[in-house]
Write a protein that holds these residues in place. Structure first.
Motif, PDB file in Angstrom:
ATOM      1  N   GLY A   1       6.900   1.804   5.743  1.00  0.00           N
ATOM      2  CA  GLY A   1       5.607   1.505   6.341  1.00  0.00           C
ATOM      3  C   GLY A   1       5.403   0.056   6.702  1.00  0.00           C
TER       4      GLY A   1
ATOM      5  N   ARG B   1      -0.167   0.584   6.382  1.00  0.00           N
ATOM      6  CA  ARG B   1      -0.153   1.434   5.195  1.00  0.00           C
ATOM      7  C   ARG B   1       1.278   1.626   4.733  1.00  0.00           C
ATOM      8  NH1 ARG B   1      -2.021   7.646   3.863  1.00  0.00           N
ATOM      9  NH2 ARG B   1      -0.117   8.148   5.020  1.00  0.00           N
TER      10      ARG B   1
ATOM     11  N   SER C   1       4.010   3.333   2.079  1.00  0.00           N
ATOM     12  CA  SER C   1       4.199   4.541   1.289  1.00  0.00           C
ATOM     13  C   SER C   1       5.394   4.369   0.385  1.00  0.00           C
ATOM     14  CB  SER C   1       4.446   5.751   2.199  1.00  0.00           C
ATOM     15  OG  SER C   1       3.376   5.974   3.071  1.00  0.00           O
ATOM     16  N   CYS C   2       5.335   5.009  -0.761  1.00  0.00           N
ATOM     17  CA  CYS C   2       6.462   4.983  -1.689  1.00  0.00           C
ATOM     18  C   CYS C   2       6.615   6.378  -2.271  1.00  0.00           C
ATOM     19  CB  CYS C   2       6.232   3.963  -2.787  1.00  0.00           C
ATOM     20  SG  CYS C   2       7.546   3.926  -4.020  1.00  0.00           S
TER      21      CYS C   2
ATOM     22  N   TRP D   1       2.897  -1.907  -6.811  1.00  0.00           N
ATOM     23  CA  TRP D   1       3.445  -2.655  -5.684  1.00  0.00           C
ATOM     24  C   TRP D   1       3.512  -4.133  -6.066  1.00  0.00           C
ATOM     25  CZ3 TRP D   1       5.349  -0.435  -1.331  1.00  0.00           C
ATOM     26  CH2 TRP D   1       4.966   0.890  -1.050  1.00  0.00           C
TER      27      TRP D   1
ATOM     28  N   ASP E   1      -0.660  10.578  -4.328  1.00  0.00           N
ATOM     29  CA  ASP E   1      -0.639  12.025  -4.121  1.00  0.00           C
ATOM     30  C   ASP E   1       0.313  12.600  -5.161  1.00  0.00           C
ATOM     31  OD1 ASP E   1      -0.098  14.645  -3.295  1.00  0.00           O
ATOM     32  OD2 ASP E   1      -0.444  14.147  -1.192  1.00  0.00           O
TER      33      ASP E   1
ATOM     34  N   THR F   1       3.932  10.524  -4.352  1.00  0.00           N
ATOM     35  CA  THR F   1       3.911   9.417  -3.400  1.00  0.00           C
ATOM     36  C   THR F   1       2.697   8.532  -3.652  1.00  0.00           C
ATOM     37  OG1 THR F   1       5.053  10.734  -1.714  1.00  0.00           O
ATOM     38  CG2 THR F   1       3.831   8.808  -0.952  1.00  0.00           C
TER      39      THR F   1
ATOM     40  N   TYR G   1       0.488   5.210  -2.070  1.00  0.00           N
ATOM     41  CA  TYR G   1       0.208   4.528  -0.813  1.00  0.00           C
ATOM     42  C   TYR G   1      -0.484   3.192  -1.076  1.00  0.00           C
ATOM     43  CZ  TYR G   1       0.824   9.323   0.801  1.00  0.00           C
ATOM     44  OH  TYR G   1       1.315  10.584   1.042  1.00  0.00           O
TER      45      TYR G   1
ATOM     46  N   GLN H   1      -2.859   0.925   1.255  1.00  0.00           N
ATOM     47  CA  GLN H   1      -3.545   0.639   2.501  1.00  0.00           C
ATOM     48  C   GLN H   1      -3.919  -0.835   2.509  1.00  0.00           C
ATOM     49  OE1 GLN H   1      -4.252   2.656   5.215  1.00  0.00           O
ATOM     50  NE2 GLN H   1      -4.962   0.750   6.165  1.00  0.00           N
TER      51      GLN H   1
ATOM     52  N   CYS I   1       7.928  -1.209  -4.242  1.00  0.00           N
ATOM     53  CA  CYS I   1       7.225  -0.298  -5.127  1.00  0.00           C
ATOM     54  C   CYS I   1       8.073  -0.115  -6.378  1.00  0.00           C
ATOM     55  CB  CYS I   1       6.932   1.036  -4.455  1.00  0.00           C
ATOM     56  SG  CYS I   1       8.371   2.028  -4.058  1.00  0.00           S
TER      57      CYS I   1
END
Length: 122
Positions: free
Chosen positions: A7, A18, A20-21, A35, A72, A77, A79, A81, A95
């Motif tokens: 991302g 954004r 993602s991991c 992060w 999530d 995952t 995120y 932002q 991450c």
């Protein structure tokens, strides 16, 4: 265990990205994920973290109010932002996942992703 971050990219100051991991290889429900970032010539810096089991979120002072971490569970995952990006946000973002210790400290994290570059231009 693998952490795959993506991302990153180039963005103008004031813009958004954004990250993602995606985590794989085990169940991360008892873990926390975070992060960190590192700019050239600087030490690795805590950015944000989230505990899977409680949903508690943590932020470094330099990103509070601008960055939001979320997760999530079904997708394993997390995120990040990032809004209102500044030149000083340029760095390689990592991450990581850990289970015990200080959630703000990099030494508490056992697993690390490969990093994704964020470059903010004026």
């Amino acid at each position: 265990v693998q952490l795959q971050a993506c991302g990153g990219g180039f963005v103008q100051a004031g813009g958004s990205l954004r990250l993602s991991c995606a985590a794989s290889g085990r169940t991360f429900s008892s873990y926390f994920m975070g992060w960190f970032r590192q700019a050239p010539g600087k030490e690795r810096e805590f950015v944000s973290a989230i505990r899977w089991n409680s949903g508690s979120r943590y932020y470094g002072d330099s990103v509070k109010g601008r960055f939001t971490i979320s997760g999530d569970n079904d997708k394993n995952t997390v995120y990040l932002q990032m809004n209102s990006l500044k030149l000083g946000d340029s760095a390689l973002y990592y991450c990581a996942a850990g289970r015990t210790g200080d959630i703000l400290g990099q030494w508490s994290y056992n697993y690390w992703g490969q990093g994704t570059q964020v470059t903010v231009s004026s």
